[in-house]
Design a protein around this motif. Structure first.
Motif, PDB file in Angstrom:
ATOM      1  N   VAL A 246      42.129  24.218  82.930  1.00 35.73           N
ATOM      2  CA  VAL A 246      41.116  24.856  83.772  1.00 35.73           C
ATOM      3  C   VAL A 246      41.577  26.220  84.290  1.00 35.73           C
ATOM      4  N   GLY A 247      42.814  26.570  84.029  1.00 34.44           N
ATOM      5  CA  GLY A 247      43.377  27.857  84.433  1.00 34.44           C
ATOM      6  C   GLY A 247      44.671  28.097  83.687  1.00 34.44           C
ATOM      7  N   LEU A 248      45.353  29.163  84.050  1.00 36.64           N
ATOM      8  CA  LEU A 248      46.597  29.549  83.397  1.00 36.64           C
ATOM      9  C   LEU A 248      47.687  28.518  83.660  1.00 36.64           C
ATOM     10  N   ALA A 249      48.290  28.034  82.588  1.00 33.97           N
ATOM     11  CA  ALA A 249      49.363  27.035  82.671  1.00 33.97           C
ATOM     12  C   ALA A 249      50.715  27.723  82.527  1.00 33.97           C
ATOM     13  N   LEU A 250      51.571  27.553  83.526  1.00 32.21           N
ATOM     14  CA  LEU A 250      52.907  28.147  83.502  1.00 32.21           C
ATOM     15  C   LEU A 250      53.959  27.063  83.727  1.00 32.21           C
ATOM     16  N   ASP A 251      55.073  27.199  83.027  1.00 29.22           N
ATOM     17  CA  ASP A 251      56.201  26.283  83.183  1.00 29.22           C
ATOM     18  C   ASP A 251      57.457  27.126  83.382  1.00 29.22           C
ATOM     19  N   ALA A 252      57.774  27.420  84.640  1.00 34.37           N
ATOM     20  CA  ALA A 252      58.922  28.264  84.969  1.00 34.37           C
ATOM     21  C   ALA A 252      60.246  27.586  84.657  1.00 34.37           C
ATOM     22  N   ASP A 253      60.244  26.256  84.520  1.00 36.24           N
ATOM     23  CA  ASP A 253      61.478  25.531  84.242  1.00 36.24           C
ATOM     24  C   ASP A 253      61.858  25.569  82.766  1.00 36.24           C
ATOM     25  N   ASN A 254      60.865  25.515  81.885  1.00 44.78           N
ATOM     26  CA  ASN A 254      61.151  25.366  80.462  1.00 44.78           C
ATOM     27  C   ASN A 254      60.650  26.511  79.584  1.00 44.78           C
ATOM     28  N   GLN A 255      59.693  27.288  80.059  1.00 41.53           N
ATOM     29  CA  GLN A 255      59.133  28.369  79.243  1.00 41.53           C
ATOM     30  C   GLN A 255      58.964  29.648  80.056  1.00 41.53           C
ATOM     31  N   ASP A 256      59.887  29.918  80.938  1.00 40.46           N
ATOM     32  CA  ASP A 256      59.780  31.097  81.792  1.00 40.46           C
ATOM     33  C   ASP A 256      59.706  32.389  80.987  1.00 40.46           C
ATOM     34  N   ASP A 257      60.335  32.402  79.821  1.00 44.69           N
ATOM     35  CA  ASP A 257      60.311  33.597  78.982  1.00 44.69           C
ATOM     36  C   ASP A 257      58.904  33.921  78.473  1.00 44.69           C
ATOM     37  N   LEU A 258      58.010  32.944  78.470  1.00 43.30           N
ATOM     38  CA  LEU A 258      56.635  33.152  78.009  1.00 43.30           C
ATOM     39  C   LEU A 258      55.690  33.576  79.140  1.00 43.30           C
ATOM     40  N   THR A 259      56.143  33.482  80.374  1.00 45.80           N
ATOM     41  CA  THR A 259      55.273  33.745  81.518  1.00 45.80           C
ATOM     42  C   THR A 259      54.679  35.153  81.527  1.00 45.80           C
ATOM     43  N   PRO A 260      55.450  36.222  81.351  1.00 42.77           N
ATOM     44  CA  PRO A 260      54.838  37.564  81.422  1.00 42.77           C
ATOM     45  C   PRO A 260      53.725  37.770  80.387  1.00 42.77           C
ATOM     46  N   GLU A 261      53.939  37.350  79.158  1.00 35.70           N
ATOM     47  CA  GLU A 261      52.916  37.534  78.126  1.00 35.70           C
ATOM     48  C   GLU A 261      51.697  36.659  78.398  1.00 35.70           C
ATOM     49  N   ARG A 262      51.918  35.441  78.864  1.00 33.54           N
ATOM     50  CA  ARG A 262      50.789  34.573  79.203  1.00 33.54           C
ATOM     51  C   ARG A 262      49.953  35.181  80.325  1.00 33.54           C
ATOM     52  N   ILE A 263      50.617  35.712  81.329  1.00 36.21           N
ATOM     53  CA  ILE A 263      49.893  36.345  82.435  1.00 36.21           C
ATOM     54  C   ILE A 263      49.081  37.531  81.924  1.00 36.21           C
ATOM     55  N   ASN A 264      49.681  38.380  81.100  1.00 41.53           N
ATOM     56  CA  ASN A 264      48.959  39.548  80.580  1.00 41.53           C
ATOM     57  C   ASN A 264      47.742  39.149  79.758  1.00 41.53           C
ATOM     58  N   GLN A 265      47.881  38.139  78.917  1.00 44.24           N
ATOM     59  CA  GLN A 265      46.743  37.676  78.122  1.00 44.24           C
ATOM     60  C   GLN A 265      45.646  37.108  79.027  1.00 44.24           C
ATOM     61  N   TRP A 266      46.046  36.359  80.015  1.00 44.49           N
ATOM     62  CA  TRP A 266      45.091  35.749  80.937  1.00 44.49           C
ATOM     63  C   TRP A 266      44.342  36.810  81.743  1.00 44.49           C
ATOM     64  N   ILE A 267      45.066  37.825  82.214  1.00 44.10           N
ATOM     65  CA  ILE A 267      44.453  38.909  82.980  1.00 44.10           C
ATOM     66  C   ILE A 267      43.419  39.641  82.127  1.00 44.10           C
ATOM     67  N   SER A 268      43.718  39.857  80.851  1.00 41.09           N
ATOM     68  CA  SER A 268      42.752  40.496  79.957  1.00 41.09           C
ATOM     69  C   SER A 268      41.466  39.677  79.879  1.00 41.09           C
ATOM     70  N   GLN A 269      41.597  38.398  79.919  1.00 40.21           N
ATOM     71  CA  GLN A 269      40.434  37.493  79.877  1.00 40.21           C
ATOM     72  C   GLN A 269      39.674  37.532  81.217  1.00 40.21           C
ATOM     73  N   LEU A 270      40.385  37.667  82.330  1.00 38.17           N
ATOM     74  CA  LEU A 270      39.755  37.631  83.648  1.00 38.17           C
ATOM     75  C   LEU A 270      39.006  38.898  84.013  1.00 38.17           C
ATOM     76  N   LYS A 271      39.525  40.035  83.615  1.00 39.28           N
ATOM     77  CA  LYS A 271      38.965  41.307  84.075  1.00 39.28           C
ATOM     78  C   LYS A 271      37.449  41.418  83.887  1.00 39.28           C
ATOM     79  N   PRO A 272      36.895  41.070  82.736  1.00 39.39           N
ATOM     80  CA  PRO A 272      35.432  41.171  82.623  1.00 39.39           C
ATOM     81  C   PRO A 272      34.684  40.239  83.591  1.00 39.39           C
ATOM     82  N   ALA A 273      35.247  39.078  83.865  1.00 41.50           N
ATOM     83  CA  ALA A 273      34.606  38.118  84.766  1.00 41.50           C
ATOM     84  C   ALA A 273      34.687  38.571  86.225  1.00 41.50           C
ATOM     85  N   PHE A 274      35.645  39.423  86.541  1.00 46.35           N
ATOM     86  CA  PHE A 274      35.857  39.871  87.913  1.00 46.35           C
ATOM     87  C   PHE A 274      35.196  41.217  88.215  1.00 46.35           C
ATOM     88  N   GLN A 275      34.329  41.698  87.367  1.00 43.48           N
ATOM     89  CA  GLN A 275      33.654  42.984  87.594  1.00 43.48           C
ATOM     90  C   GLN A 275      32.697  42.894  88.744  1.00 43.48           C
TER      91      GLN A 275
END
Length: 168
Positions: free
Chosen positions: A139-168
């Protein structure tokens, strides 16, 4: 972009760090961060666009600050709010309840009439169960700082790209 309120609860700092990274990716001038341990639920009404972040504790429980904050949301009408969620969890140690806190918050804000945006695919995660899945996606962005912290920045950037049109 309309003003965005990011509301988070953080016990170890991981959720706060994710909230700060999300705010930075959105552009800090359009975002206000709120630590819910220092905020009243009514503050949600000050924004048209909301991002709510929580980590899951124990066996599918809300983070402590959210346990205190969430009952206050039950009093609010979120019918004209656009809400995105992000959650942190440990997909290996707590595989049966991965991101359950995000699912609990989702259920509450949805019941209050909010429009939920920012669903996230379940691909790339290994878990057995989650209350945070609807229609085959998180239902939202899934983050795992314990096991996949290296993926967090890219996941956030992709998610933000998806959110921006909805937040206009």
């Amino acid at each position: 972009m309309k003003q965005i309120g990011i509301f988070y609860g953080s016990s170890t700092g991981n959720t706060e760090a994710a909230a700060t990274t999300i705010a930075s990716a959105l552009g800090m001038e359009s975002v206000t961060l709120h630590d819910i341990s220092e905020t009243e639920p009514g503050a949600l009404l000050s924004y048209d666009n909301l991002i709510l972040g929580a980590s899951t504790w124990g066996f599918g429980e809300l983070q402590d600050d959210w346990q205190n904050f969430l009952p206050g949301i039950a009093e609010l009408d979120l019918g004209r709010k656009t809400v995105a969620l992000f959650g942190l969890g440990d997909q290996y140690s707590y595989s049966d309840v991965f991101l359950d806190a995000m699912g609990i918050i989702y259920e509450e804000v949805r019941a209050r009439g909010a429009e939920i945006v920012g669903a996230w695919p379940t691909d790339g995660y290994e878990f057995d169960g989650s209350r945070a899945i609807a229609d085959g996606s998180f239902v939202g962005l899934a983050l795992d700082a314990d096991n996949q912290d290296d993926l967090t920045p890219e996941r956030i950037n992709q998610w933000i790209s998806q959110l921006k049109p909805a937040f206009q």
